[in-house]
Design an enzyme around this catalytic site. Structure first.
Site, PDB file in Angstrom:
ATOM      1  N   LYS A 132       0.843  -1.201   0.000  1.00 45.83           N
ATOM      2  CA  LYS A 132       0.000   0.000   0.000  1.00 45.83           C
ATOM      3  C   LYS A 132       0.885   1.261   0.000  1.00 45.83           C
ATOM      4  O   LYS A 132       2.082   1.170   0.277  1.00 45.83           O
ATOM      5  CB  LYS A 132      -0.914  -0.011   1.229  1.00 45.83           C
ATOM      6  CG  LYS A 132      -0.146   0.026   2.549  1.00 45.83           C
ATOM      7  CD  LYS A 132      -1.074  -0.164   3.742  1.00 45.83           C
ATOM      8  CE  LYS A 132      -0.265  -0.181   5.035  1.00 45.83           C
ATOM      9  NZ  LYS A 132      -1.117  -0.438   6.206  1.00 45.83           N
ATOM     10  N   ARG A 186     -10.817  -0.306  15.078  1.00 51.22           N
ATOM     11  CA  ARG A 186     -10.655   0.440  13.833  1.00 51.22           C
ATOM     12  C   ARG A 186     -11.661  -0.164  12.855  1.00 51.22           C
ATOM     13  O   ARG A 186     -12.813   0.206  12.867  1.00 51.22           O
ATOM     14  CB  ARG A 186      -9.209   0.343  13.326  1.00 51.22           C
ATOM     15  CG  ARG A 186      -8.894   1.324  12.238  1.00 51.22           C
ATOM     16  CD  ARG A 186      -7.404   1.390  11.906  1.00 51.22           C
ATOM     17  NE  ARG A 186      -6.879   0.142  11.356  1.00 51.22           N
ATOM     18  CZ  ARG A 186      -5.655  -0.001  10.858  1.00 51.22           C
ATOM     19  NH1 ARG A 186      -4.818   1.025  10.864  1.00 51.22           N
ATOM     20  NH2 ARG A 186      -5.233  -1.154  10.380  1.00 51.22           N
ATOM     21  N   HIS A 233      -6.166  -7.363  13.360  1.00 48.83           N
ATOM     22  CA  HIS A 233      -4.944  -6.553  13.344  1.00 48.83           C
ATOM     23  C   HIS A 233      -4.526  -6.246  14.775  1.00 48.83           C
ATOM     24  O   HIS A 233      -5.361  -5.908  15.611  1.00 48.83           O
ATOM     25  CB  HIS A 233      -5.220  -5.256  12.573  1.00 48.83           C
ATOM     26  CG  HIS A 233      -3.984  -4.490  12.208  1.00 48.83           C
ATOM     27  ND1 HIS A 233      -2.901  -5.057  11.575  1.00 48.83           N
ATOM     28  CD2 HIS A 233      -3.671  -3.176  12.359  1.00 48.83           C
ATOM     29  CE1 HIS A 233      -1.968  -4.133  11.368  1.00 48.83           C
ATOM     30  NE2 HIS A 233      -2.406  -2.984  11.834  1.00 48.83           N
ATOM     31  N   ARG A 283       0.798 -10.443   7.187  1.00 48.35           N
ATOM     32  CA  ARG A 283       0.791  -9.286   6.271  1.00 48.35           C
ATOM     33  C   ARG A 283       2.006  -8.424   6.573  1.00 48.35           C
ATOM     34  O   ARG A 283       2.047  -7.744   7.593  1.00 48.35           O
ATOM     35  CB  ARG A 283      -0.475  -8.441   6.495  1.00 48.35           C
ATOM     36  CG  ARG A 283      -1.782  -9.182   6.366  1.00 48.35           C
ATOM     37  CD  ARG A 283      -2.943  -8.238   6.608  1.00 48.35           C
ATOM     38  NE  ARG A 283      -2.909  -7.625   7.912  1.00 48.35           N
ATOM     39  CZ  ARG A 283      -3.471  -8.131   9.010  1.00 48.35           C
ATOM     40  NH1 ARG A 283      -4.130  -9.273   8.950  1.00 48.35           N
ATOM     41  NH2 ARG A 283      -3.382  -7.500  10.158  1.00 48.35           N
ATOM     42  N   TYR A 303      13.704  31.639   2.389  1.00 50.17           N
ATOM     43  CA  TYR A 303      12.471  32.315   2.797  1.00 50.17           C
ATOM     44  C   TYR A 303      12.604  32.894   4.198  1.00 50.17           C
ATOM     45  O   TYR A 303      13.098  32.229   5.104  1.00 50.17           O
ATOM     46  CB  TYR A 303      11.295  31.335   2.780  1.00 50.17           C
ATOM     47  CG  TYR A 303      10.756  31.082   1.385  1.00 50.17           C
ATOM     48  CD1 TYR A 303      10.277  32.133   0.599  1.00 50.17           C
ATOM     49  CD2 TYR A 303      10.709  29.785   0.879  1.00 50.17           C
ATOM     50  CE1 TYR A 303       9.786  31.884  -0.664  1.00 50.17           C
ATOM     51  CE2 TYR A 303      10.204  29.531  -0.386  1.00 50.17           C
ATOM     52  CZ  TYR A 303       9.744  30.596  -1.156  1.00 50.17           C
ATOM     53  OH  TYR A 303       9.254  30.360  -2.399  1.00 50.17           O
ATOM     54  N   CYS A 341      12.081  24.698   1.312  1.00 48.33           N
ATOM     55  CA  CYS A 341      11.105  25.184   0.336  1.00 48.33           C
ATOM     56  C   CYS A 341      10.315  23.998  -0.221  1.00 48.33           C
ATOM     57  O   CYS A 341      10.605  22.852   0.082  1.00 48.33           O
ATOM     58  CB  CYS A 341      11.794  25.888  -0.826  1.00 48.33           C
ATOM     59  SG  CYS A 341      13.102  26.996  -0.351  1.00 48.33           S
ATOM     60  N   ASP A 351      10.456  22.878  -3.244  1.00 44.89           N
ATOM     61  CA  ASP A 351      11.217  22.077  -4.197  1.00 44.89           C
ATOM     62  C   ASP A 351      12.720  22.097  -3.970  1.00 44.89           C
ATOM     63  O   ASP A 351      13.452  21.473  -4.699  1.00 44.89           O
ATOM     64  CB  ASP A 351      10.943  22.582  -5.625  1.00 44.89           C
ATOM     65  CG  ASP A 351       9.475  22.924  -5.804  1.00 44.89           C
ATOM     66  OD1 ASP A 351       8.654  22.032  -5.547  1.00 44.89           O
ATOM     67  OD2 ASP A 351       9.167  24.080  -6.158  1.00 44.89           O
TER      68      ASP A 351
HETATM   69  C1  LIG Z   1      -0.374  -1.455   6.828  1.00 39.03           C
HETATM   70  C2  LIG Z   1      -0.940  -2.684   7.340  1.00 39.03           C
HETATM   71  C3  LIG Z   1      -0.135  -3.827   7.518  1.00 39.03           C
HETATM   72  C4  LIG Z   1       1.352  -3.821   7.306  1.00 39.03           C
HETATM   73  O1  LIG Z   1       1.970  -3.315   8.447  1.00 39.03           O
HETATM   74  P1  LIG Z   1       3.556  -3.337   8.648  1.00 39.03           P
HETATM   75  O2  LIG Z   1       3.751  -2.970  10.055  1.00 39.03           O
HETATM   76  O3  LIG Z   1       4.117  -2.348   7.717  1.00 39.03           O
HETATM   77  O4  LIG Z   1       4.022  -4.709   8.339  1.00 39.03           O
HETATM   78  C5  LIG Z   1      -0.750  -4.983   7.905  1.00 39.03           C
HETATM   79  N1  LIG Z   1      -2.073  -5.028   8.137  1.00 39.03           N
HETATM   80  C6  LIG Z   1      -2.871  -3.960   8.018  1.00 39.03           C
HETATM   81  C7  LIG Z   1      -4.312  -4.090   8.283  1.00 39.03           C
HETATM   82  C8  LIG Z   1      -2.329  -2.750   7.621  1.00 39.03           C
HETATM   83  O5  LIG Z   1      -3.121  -1.690   7.486  1.00 39.03           O
END
Ligand SMILES: *Cc1c(COP(=O)(O)O)cnc(C)c1O
Length: 698
Positions: A358, A452, A480, A542, A587, A635, A637
């Site tokens: 992601k 969540r 999670h 994950r 700036y 800045c 850029d």
């Molecule tokens: C982003 C995310 C992960 C990955 O997390 P890491 O700590 O980067 O491995 C896993 N599960 C969910 C639901 C996430 O949103």
């Protein structure tokens, strides 16, 4: 000679292309027919098998995953070549038949392309059968041999004679995609998986093979047994030695040379015609056509020139210049692969790695990252939203893709069209998704305490209801952890509690006769932090951050896994100024020189992902392998750096490192994130899309 600047494999392709030109121009024929016979009918016969071996070698290195791409590429080249040679076909009164289109190529040198189109899928299928496959390819080659230079012998044998007659109904020669190319594709492939033979051994094999081939060829021609003379018994041996020798020199690549070689091969018959036309026009027929060496010497440079002209036309050369040299992310694919391998090894038996890509793979480039992982066999990916999933599909990613975040139910047709798996965020979301009337694959999120996304873990009735919805197919159930990166005992206890709740929910579902499919709970810290998840086996983990070889910050959990950072962040010096003490810069003139100062302007700014107050926070960059403080206000850029203490005066165009290694110094992403007052997750995922993406060469 280093690996990078002498890519022998590709350079020899150019040599091979010139040898093919020699076959079609007979450079020595005016001087010595015997020498010409040896040069064009023996030595130059290594050219085409060599093309096939390099393709087989590089395909096998990727476990044959690139076969489809090469097949399509070959098809496109073939179609373009057929069109390009159409005028010559018409001029020569040589009609384009289906038989030639499919089997022989529509011009004399084009046979290789349809042959490759047949041989690629065949060789891949044979490769899956190991030694047997190679054996079958060998038998096919022997059969082809009987229809080629041994036809005078083999064609007389009753069974074989019929075989050859049948095959000549389709192909003009047995040197084709069935009998000839599969063996060389597989021989090349064999080099990708075997230890490399010693160069001395390879050289001997090549020499012995070539001598034996010479004897063989002269005997066969002398006895008048050949029908055609591209296949010899000792050709595979010669090729084995030659390829081993070139591979030992190095396995590097030079794409420009490779493209030139392919084009020389494809355009040289046109150049033969052009040289004849020009020779007639300028009255140079004797020199450029009748004299075989002159002919060859005219055709080769013209072919090379035409190859370059075509590349210039196609803009291929300008595409090699990257516009992203102002500021860029540099990706180390080896580190990514090694991290994936280390993590896979650390996961329990039966637990798959789901690669979380992601937010553009946390700034690493989602498509690049997913492709690199897919090549290593990864087939489970996770993204945050629909558009990220579609982008992966468009980038050619075929595995399962799970969207971890919320998806608008109205987008259900897109989920289906792009074969994406949605997360059911809660029961109401599930019902609405199902009500769209589109069959969907989903994973159920279960809330085990983070509050969540997810259906409450204890609400088994609602979970069960999701399985019964008409349009939802539940492929997985997951939760999670929200404290797995902590190292206090309270954090660990909470993570363990979540794990127990999740396991209990899964048991309840199974008790109801429902199959949860793929189950997954841990993200990176759930794997890196041994204290938090124990003895629980789930179907997948994950992993995001750990794949990229970083931790959230440098205080958190130590892990024994050998993970290496994948990303470096670099930018060019745009300008250098000498300020006198007391002068201000930037700036608000937020920087004032306290001493005579060498001020460097870097071509990277907050739009690229660094904080505007990076200087106040203590930001540093590496220049010439040393740390230099960021000064003034960042800045959009650009940013300013005090380079006064560098031993060499800095110059425009020099490369500064904002994350990564430069000489003896390292700026780890963890350190930079801490300076910015955040964690690497945020720092990396904020790296702007305008930053270039470069793959570090090996
Ligand atoms: C982003 C995310 C992960 C990955 O997390 P890491 O700590 O980067 O491995 C896993 N599960 C969910 C639901 C996430 O949103």
């Amino acid at each position: 000679m280093t690996r990078r600047n002498f890519p022998a494999l590709d350079w020899f392709r150019l040599v091979a292309a010139v040898l093919v030109v020699a076959i079609h121009t007979g450079p020595l024929s005016s001087f010595s027919p015997v020498a010409d016979l040896w040069f064009t009918r023996v030595l130059a016969r290594v050219a085409v098998p060599y093309f096939a071996m390099v393709s087989g070698y590089f395909l096998a290195r990727q476990n044959w995953k690139g076969t489809g791409r090469l097949w399509r590429h070959t098809l496109v080249l073939y179609v373009l070549s057929v069109i390009a040679y159409l005028p010559l076909n018409i001029y020569a009164g040589n009609p384009v038949t289906w038989r030639n289109l499919i089997f022989n190529g529509t011009f004399y040198h084009l046979w290789y392309l349809p042959a490759l189109l047949l041989a690629l899928p065949l060789a891949r299928a044979l490769a899956k059968n190991g030694r047997w496959g190679l054996g079958i390819a060998g038998v096919l080659y022997l059969l082809g041999l009987g229809g080629d230079s041994y036809y005078g012998l083999a064609g007389r044998l009753p069974g074989l004679g019929i075989l050859y007659e049948a095959s000549f109904c389709f192909w003009d020669y047995t040197r084709n995609g069935l009998f000839f190319l599969p063996l060389f594709l597989l021989l090349g492939a064999a080099f990708a998986v075997r230890p490399l033979p010693a160069p001395r051994t390879s050289a001997r094999l090549a020499l012995v093979g070539l001598l034996a081939m010479t004897a063989e060829a002269f005997a066969l021609h002398g006895l008048n047994l050949t029908r055609h003379d591209s296949m010899y018994l000792f050709l595979p041996l010669t090729m084995w030695g030659l390829f081993g020798l070139l591979l030992a020199a190095n396995a590097g690549q030079d794409r420009a040379v490779r493209r030139t070689a392919t084009l020389v091969y494809l355009v040289h018959p046109w150049c033969i015609v052009l040289v004849r036309g020009l020779a007639r026009f300028f009255g140079l027929w004797g020199l450029l056509v009748e004299n075989s060496a002159g002919h060859f010497a005219a055709v080769v440079p013209l072919s090379v020139a035409l190859a370059f002209a075509l590349q210039a036309l196609a803009g291929a050369r300008s595409r090699r210049l990257s516009p992203d040299v102002r500021a860029w992310r540099e990706i180390d694919p080896d580190a990514l692969r090694q991290n994936a391998a280390a993590l896979r090894a650390a996961l329990p038996e039966g637990c798959a790695l789901m690669a979380v890509v992601k937010a553009d793979a946390y700034g690493h480039g989602a498509i690049l990252t997913a492709r690199a992982l897919a090549r290593e066999g990864a087939d489970l990916f996770a993204v945050a939203c629909l558009s990220e999933g579609i982008a992966l599909r468009k980038g050619g990613i075929r595995g399962k893709i799970l969207i971890l975040g919320w998806t608008d139910p109205a987008q259900a047709p897109l989920l289906r069209r792009w074969r994406l798996c949605a997360t059911v965020a809660d029961a109401e979301h599930g019902r609405t998704l199902s009500a769209q009337g589109v069959p969907l694959h989903v994973h159920l999120a279960v809330d085990t305490g983070m509050h969540r996304l997810g259906i409450p873990a204890e609400d088994t009735a609602q979970l069960a209801e999701m399985f019964a919805l008409p349009n939802l197919h539940v492929d997985g159930v997951y939760s999670h952890l929200c404290t797995s990166d902590g190292d206090t005992s309270a954090d660990r206890d909470f993570a363990r509690r979540q794990t127990e709740i999740f396991a209990h929910t899964l048991a309840m579902l199974r008790g109801l006769g429902l199959d949860p499919g793929l189950t997954h709970l841990q993200a990176s810290y759930g794997v890196l932090n041994p204290g938090c998840v124990q003895e629980q086996r789930f179907g997948a983990a994950r992993l995001g951050l750990a794949l990229y070889g970083v931790r959230s910050d440098s205080t958190s959990v130590e892990s024994p896994l050998p993970l290496r950072p994948v990303l470096s962040l670099r930018a060019r010096v745009a300008a250098v100024h000498q300020l006198r003490a007391g002068e201000g810069a930037g700036y608000g003139l937020a920087f004032t020189a306290r001493r005579d100062t060498c001020l460097v302007v870097l071509a990277i700014g907050y739009a690229d992902g660094l904080p505007r107050d990076y200087a106040d926070k203590g930001g540093v960059v590496l220049l010439q392998g040393r740390r230099c403080p960021v000064v003034g206000r960042v800045c959009m850029d650009q940013m300013l750096v005090d380079a006064t203490d560098l031993p060499q005066p800095p110059q425009a165009g020099q490369i500064a490192t904002l994350i990564g290694v430069d000489g003896e110094e390292t700026l780890r992403a963890e350190e930079v994130a801490e300076i910015c007052g955040t964690i690497t997750n945020e720092l990396l995922s904020r790296l702007g899309p305008r930053l270039g993406l470069q793959v570090r060469e090996r």
